[in-house]
Design a protein around this motif. Structure first.
Motif, PDB file in Angstrom:
ATOM      1  N   MET B 171       1.021  -0.897  -0.027  1.00 20.22           N
ATOM      2  CA  MET B 171       0.053  -0.093   0.394  1.00 20.22           C
ATOM      3  C   MET B 171       1.185   1.229  -0.050  1.00 20.22           C
ATOM      4  O   MET B 171       0.568   2.161  -0.355  1.00 20.22           O
ATOM      5  CB  MET B 171      -1.344   0.062   1.386  1.00 20.22           C
ATOM      6  CG  MET B 171      -2.287   0.189   1.247  1.00 20.22           C
ATOM      7  SD  MET B 171      -3.850  -0.222   2.054  1.00 20.22           S
ATOM      8  CE  MET B 171      -2.674  -0.718   3.903  1.00 20.22           C
ATOM      9  N   ILE B 172       2.132   1.248   0.719  1.00 21.52           N
ATOM     10  CA  ILE B 172       2.728   2.696   0.326  1.00 21.52           C
ATOM     11  C   ILE B 172       2.751   2.878  -0.720  1.00 21.52           C
ATOM     12  O   ILE B 172       1.921   4.973  -0.569  1.00 21.52           O
ATOM     13  CB  ILE B 172       4.709   2.050   0.709  1.00 21.52           C
ATOM     14  CG1 ILE B 172       4.444   1.428   1.905  1.00 21.52           C
ATOM     15  CG2 ILE B 172       5.063   3.162  -0.042  1.00 21.52           C
ATOM     16  CD1 ILE B 172       5.897   0.986   2.373  1.00 21.52           C
ATOM     17  N   PRO B 173       3.192   2.657  -2.031  1.00 22.37           N
ATOM     18  CA  PRO B 173       3.346   3.895  -3.108  1.00 22.37           C
ATOM     19  C   PRO B 173       1.873   4.629  -2.802  1.00 22.37           C
ATOM     20  O   PRO B 173       1.279   5.331  -3.022  1.00 22.37           O
ATOM     21  CB  PRO B 173       3.220   3.267  -4.208  1.00 22.37           C
ATOM     22  CG  PRO B 173       3.410   2.177  -3.895  1.00 22.37           C
ATOM     23  CD  PRO B 173       3.482   1.456  -2.296  1.00 22.37           C
ATOM     24  N   ASP B 174       0.183   4.161  -2.337  1.00 23.32           N
ATOM     25  CA  ASP B 174      -0.836   4.544  -2.777  1.00 23.32           C
ATOM     26  C   ASP B 174      -0.893   5.368  -1.362  1.00 23.32           C
ATOM     27  O   ASP B 174      -1.633   6.748  -2.037  1.00 23.32           O
ATOM     28  CB  ASP B 174      -2.249   3.207  -3.026  1.00 23.32           C
ATOM     29  CG  ASP B 174      -2.655   3.273  -4.374  1.00 23.32           C
ATOM     30  OD1 ASP B 174      -1.475   3.504  -5.089  1.00 23.32           O
ATOM     31  OD2 ASP B 174      -2.637   1.442  -3.953  1.00 23.32           O
ATOM     32  N   LEU B 175      -0.586   5.090  -0.871  1.00 21.22           N
ATOM     33  CA  LEU B 175      -0.578   6.007   0.588  1.00 21.22           C
ATOM     34  C   LEU B 175      -0.054   7.354   0.358  1.00 21.22           C
ATOM     35  O   LEU B 175      -0.323   8.213   0.813  1.00 21.22           O
ATOM     36  CB  LEU B 175       0.022   5.358   1.620  1.00 21.22           C
ATOM     37  CG  LEU B 175      -0.607   3.815   2.648  1.00 21.22           C
ATOM     38  CD1 LEU B 175       0.192   3.214   3.711  1.00 21.22           C
ATOM     39  CD2 LEU B 175      -1.986   4.986   3.182  1.00 21.22           C
ATOM     40  N   ARG B 179      -1.914  10.992   0.913  1.00 16.09           N
ATOM     41  CA  ARG B 179      -0.822  11.968   1.677  1.00 16.09           C
ATOM     42  C   ARG B 179      -1.367  13.550   0.712  1.00 16.09           C
ATOM     43  O   ARG B 179      -1.143  14.360   0.969  1.00 16.09           O
ATOM     44  CB  ARG B 179       0.976  11.688   1.954  1.00 16.09           C
ATOM     45  CG  ARG B 179       1.802  12.031   2.530  1.00 16.09           C
ATOM     46  CD  ARG B 179       3.485  11.798   2.200  1.00 16.09           C
ATOM     47  NE  ARG B 179       3.639  12.357   0.707  1.00 16.09           N
ATOM     48  CZ  ARG B 179       4.365  11.141   0.584  1.00 16.09           C
ATOM     49  NH1 ARG B 179       5.423  10.726   0.543  1.00 16.09           N
ATOM     50  NH2 ARG B 179       4.509  11.828  -0.738  1.00 16.09           N
ATOM     51  N   ASP B 180      -0.217  12.798  -0.225  1.00 13.08           N
ATOM     52  CA  ASP B 180      -0.523  14.179  -1.128  1.00 13.08           C
ATOM     53  C   ASP B 180      -2.101  15.167  -1.452  1.00 13.08           C
ATOM     54  O   ASP B 180      -2.211  16.271  -1.995  1.00 13.08           O
ATOM     55  CB  ASP B 180      -0.019  13.715  -2.828  1.00 13.08           C
ATOM     56  CG  ASP B 180       1.256  13.049  -2.405  1.00 13.08           C
ATOM     57  OD1 ASP B 180       1.845  14.118  -1.520  1.00 13.08           O
ATOM     58  OD2 ASP B 180       1.791  12.811  -3.290  1.00 13.08           O
ATOM     59  N   ARG B 186      -5.620  13.190   8.436  1.00 12.65           N
ATOM     60  CA  ARG B 186      -5.152  12.088   7.557  1.00 12.65           C
ATOM     61  C   ARG B 186      -4.339  12.293   6.658  1.00 12.65           C
ATOM     62  O   ARG B 186      -3.371  11.371   6.989  1.00 12.65           O
ATOM     63  CB  ARG B 186      -6.262  11.756   5.561  1.00 12.65           C
ATOM     64  CG  ARG B 186      -8.128  11.134   6.548  1.00 12.65           C
ATOM     65  CD  ARG B 186      -9.011  11.335   5.486  1.00 12.65           C
ATOM     66  NE  ARG B 186     -10.065  10.670   5.672  1.00 12.65           N
ATOM     67  CZ  ARG B 186     -10.370   9.984   5.196  1.00 12.65           C
ATOM     68  NH1 ARG B 186      -9.454   8.989   4.697  1.00 12.65           N
ATOM     69  NH2 ARG B 186     -11.620   8.723   5.385  1.00 12.65           N
ATOM     70  N   LYS B 187      -4.044  13.424   7.119  1.00 15.65           N
ATOM     71  CA  LYS B 187      -2.669  13.967   6.230  1.00 15.65           C
ATOM     72  C   LYS B 187      -1.491  13.595   7.313  1.00 15.65           C
ATOM     73  O   LYS B 187      -0.717  12.358   6.301  1.00 15.65           O
ATOM     74  CB  LYS B 187      -2.616  15.356   5.755  1.00 15.65           C
ATOM     75  CG  LYS B 187      -1.105  15.696   5.425  1.00 15.65           C
ATOM     76  CD  LYS B 187      -1.473  15.904   3.814  1.00 15.65           C
ATOM     77  CE  LYS B 187       0.019  17.029   3.489  1.00 15.65           C
ATOM     78  NZ  LYS B 187      -0.630  17.237   2.491  1.00 15.65           N
ATOM     79  N   LYS B 188      -2.068  13.573   8.134  1.00 19.05           N
ATOM     80  CA  LYS B 188      -0.746  13.050   9.715  1.00 19.05           C
ATOM     81  C   LYS B 188      -0.751  11.450   9.157  1.00 19.05           C
ATOM     82  O   LYS B 188       0.123  10.817   9.276  1.00 19.05           O
ATOM     83  CB  LYS B 188      -0.858  13.142  10.522  1.00 19.05           C
ATOM     84  CG  LYS B 188      -1.330  15.005  10.993  1.00 19.05           C
ATOM     85  CD  LYS B 188      -0.710  15.450  12.636  1.00 19.05           C
ATOM     86  CE  LYS B 188      -1.272  16.628  12.571  1.00 19.05           C
ATOM     87  NZ  LYS B 188      -2.225  17.489  13.617  1.00 19.05           N
TER      88      LYS B 188
END
Lengths: 284, 478
Positions: B171-175, B179-180, B186-188
């Motif tokens: 999920m990292i790239p999607d997270l 984030r962006d 949610r941002k945090k």
């Protein structure tokens, strides 16, 4: 210090607990049950309730199958020879009785499956249950082909022995709480006393020094108890006379008339209880 | 029929998936409330059982295990789907898995989190559950390493850890995309979870390697986990449990119920989140074909189990089998056979496969069949083992049913939280899939990269979601 303990006693840790039971037994407590002599009076069962503080669950719960009878008399009937279409649930004749207590198997199926090793083999040849260690996964009972393990479904001390019945509880052993498995111990508390007495008197435990409550109570001497490592004990002699030996899955007998057998011997549980078959004339 | 529309813009993918995580509607809150109510039932039942004893579950002397263990196997089984879809299909390069593997992986983790509760709930002395673990004790007491229940504890622990890690890593790239595009808490959260993902070459390279490594690790692990669960039964001496084919039988059953659950959730997500563009009928069809194949394997293993019991002439095992056929549990047994072996034939017909409501109902029936299968493994053997005096039938009490019922609420709750906090469709992998499909179709892959709308000022350049233009690790991200 724990780590120190592990390092110094590494071999002990590595072994976990004994592989396939003990091999240098101090005793090998065993029993012989003569079904010819059993009259199904249930005195052994009552004695067991009194001796071992078994929970009295009441009729409803007993019918639900939550009873705690460590020593139970099983009733079986011959095929009822009645007219076609007629059947009785409890025919008036043809009953046989089978007293069942923990068979103290030497290759007990309940032992390897316990996740916390609460049940294990003692140097006395007994299959012990450590109540304090039991977490109640009930796997042992599921794996016991004889179904001789009983689970504390409730906290029986809440209501099982209302005043003044609590005064009759045996102080030599504990009352178990809910969530713990228990089973016949061959009255291990009595064996303990006998061994201590013998040690104090600097002798070996002699045949007849100790009886479990059921054996003591049996009015017809259908139950015989003793140390099977003692060649002179009555139980050893009975086993020998009926050519039944430990450590076998099938007994070879010279004489077909000999009545000794062990229940579910073919499963290789190696039980320490021998039964003597009931012989009778089945007249019709 | 295409698996996915190749002309879909990458920005559109981001938009669609991010939209699914926003603004929960009324229906969502109703679903959450229902799940909490279901969990509440189970908690009340468990409190009662904890306080007053296991007897209130109607467990009795031969029936020491019942629905708890059956449902435990059911949830463990369901957890195998995520591994199948993500890891196995990833390794064999079946790229149609890409739009649907994320929720399947989430399902794996959550069903393990549900399954893990059952062995604890069923303990007589729950408060001593940690004794199963080999912690260092001054008294030198270890658990019994010969007991399959101890193996279970290790197997589930390992599987839960690694499947959660696998879910997270994938999920990292999607997270980073989230984030962006996020604000507030949610941002945090996404800043912390995306681990500083910038989408540069080195990160993609490491990411791919890690993901592949985890996939390779998970496949044998998943197979061994259910084999170990099956050894709870196969290692015993009870008739009907002591069966050599149990490990493959359990693994097949696990994949089967997992696939059926994937179909159920596929339909639900597609409908509620309007993921028609991503969860296409063609992908549903492929999943259905896979399920059908596994169903046939399961049926075959069932039949050889019956045959080997029958011809083995082990009297006790044979009687248990006959009891299943004719005995008090026969209605459930035949229902299991019907749901497990006859219903899947609906998946064999193209017309039915493409009819979504039918597939939804069929998948529910398949899972009902698989739940019944687990029950029919546990209970008939207890009811008719060796000793005739202990032959007994038992009906589970409301306490057991409430806890089983509540476990579905617990799973649903976890899943509902997941779909609103995490992207339930993998954005970067869908982009990759679109890219490859375009290349394969001979279209210009660059076209889909352009953003269709003017980006608003507060929406920075998405940095995460663009995988390297080819499958080779290490190529510069777009």
């Amino acid at each position: 210090m724990s780590l120190q303990n592990i390092l110094t006693n590494w071999s002990q840790y590595r072994k976990g607990h004994e592989q396939g039971g003990f091999h240098d037994y101090e005793h090998m407590w065993g029993m012989a049950v003569d079904l010819n002599k059993c009259i199904g009076c249930n005195a052994c069962s009552v004695a067991c309730y009194a001796e071992n503080n078994l929970g009295i669950v009441g009729k409803d719960r007993f019918e639900k199958g939550q009873g705690m009878h460590w020593m139970r008399i099983e009733r079986y009937w011959d095929e009822p020879n009645l007219a076609p279409g007629v059947s009785e649930e409890f025919p008036s004749r043809g009953a046989s009785f089978l007293p069942m207590m923990c068979q103290q198997c030497n290759a007990a199926t309940c032992e390897p499956v316990c996740p916390v090793a609460a049940t294990y083999h003692t140097p006395d040849g007994l299959n012990a249950q450590v109540y304090n260690r039991c977490i109640g996964s009930r796997y042992c009972s599921n794996n016991c082909p004889y179904r001789l393990r009983y689970f504390n479904f409730y906290s029986y001390y809440d209501w099982s022995w209302p005043e003044p019945l609590n005064m009759q509880l045996n102080p030599d052993l504990s009352v178990r709480d809910k969530g713990v498995m228990e089973k016949c111990t061959f009255c291990v508390q009595r064996i303990r006393v006998a061994k201590d007495t013998a040690r104090r008197e600097d002798r070996k435990v002699a045949d007849g020094d100790v009886y479990p409550a059921c054996v003591q109570t049996c009015p017809t001497d259908a139950l015989v108890f003793g140390d099977m490592l003692d060649p002179e004990s009555s139980v050893t002699k009975l086993w020998k006379a009926h050519q039944v030996e430990l450590g076998k899955t099938k007994q070879h007998k010279d004489n077909e008339e000999l009545r000794g057998y062990r229940i579910f011997e073919g499963l290789n549980t190696d039980p320490c209880v021998m039964y003597l078959e009931r012989v009778r004339e089945v007249e019709v | 029929m295409k698996d996915i529309n190749e002309d879909i813009k990458w920005a559109q993918i981001n938009k669609d998936v991010l939209r699914s995580m926003e603004n929960p509607r009324m229906g969502y809150w109703v679903a959450v409330a229902t799940c909490i109510a279901m969990v509440g039932c189970a908690v009340l039942a468990e409190i009662w059982q904890y306080r007053y004893g296991m007897g209130y579950a109607n467990l009795n002397w031969p029936h020491m295990w019942d629905l708890y263990i059956a449902t435990f196997i059911f949830w463990i089984g369901m957890s195998h789907s995520g591994t199948l879809l993500s890891a196995i299909l990833h390794i064999i390069h079946a790229d149609w898995r890409k739009p649907i593997y994320r929720f399947a992986e989430a399902m794996t983790t959550f069903s393990l989190m549900t399954a893990g509760l059952f062995p604890l709930i069923h303990l007589g002395r729950l408060w001593n559950m940690y004794w199963v673990l080999p912690y260092v004790s001054d008294r030198g007491i270890w658990p019994n390493f010969r007991s399959p229940l101890v193996w279970d504890a290790f197997a589930i622990g390992t599987y839960l850890t690694s499947s959660a890690l696998f879910l997270f890593i994938g999920m990292i790239p999607d997270l980073a995309i989230c984030r962006d595009n996020a604000r507030g808490w949610r941002k945090k959260l996404y800043i912390a979870l995306s681990l500083g993902w910038r989408g540069d070459d080195r990160q993609w390279r490491n990411f791919r390697r890690t993901y592949l490594l985890m996939a390779c690790f998970l496949i044998p692990l998943a197979v061994s986990v259910h084999s170990i669960v099956s050894s709870d039964f196969a290692m015993s001496i009870m008739p009907g449990w002591h069966i050599t084919t149990f490990p493959p039988y359990f693994v097949a059953g696990a994949l089967y119920s997992g696939c059926a659950a994937i179909i159920t959730l596929f339909v639900l997500l597609r409908y509620f989140f309007r993921f028609e563009e991503y969860m296409t009928l063609s992908i549903l069809e492929k999943t259905c074909k896979l399920t059908f194949a596994i169903a046939m394997v399961w049926t075959y293993l069932n039949l050889i189990e019956f045959a080997s019991t029958w011809y083995g002439h082990d009297v006790a095992a044979k009687e248990v089998l006959l009891e299943k056929f004719y005995g008090p549990y026969a209605p459930y047994f035949w229902m299991m056979m019907f749901c497990g072996s006859v219903m899947p034939f609906a998946l064999a017909f193209r017309k039915l496969r493409r009819h979504i409501p039918t597939m939804f109902v069929v998948s529910l029936f398949l899972n009902l069949g698989m739940w019944l299968e687990r029950w029919m493994i546990v209970t008939p053997t207890l009811a008719n083992a060796y000793h005739p005096i202990a032959f007994d039938t038992m009906w589970p009490s409301m306490i057991q049913w409430a806890i089983v019922f509540g476990s579905f609420g617990w799973f649903g709750l976890l899943f509902l939280v997941f779909v609103k906090v995490f992207p339930s469709v993998s954005m970067y992998e869908v982009k990759e899939m679109v890219y490859h499909r375009r290349t394969a179709a001979g279209k210009d892959p660059e076209v889909v990269l352009h953003h269709p709308h003017r980006r608003s000022d507060d929406e920075p350049e998405p940095s995460g979601g663009t995988p390297p233009p080819s499958g080779t690790p290490g190529l510069e991200g777009a």
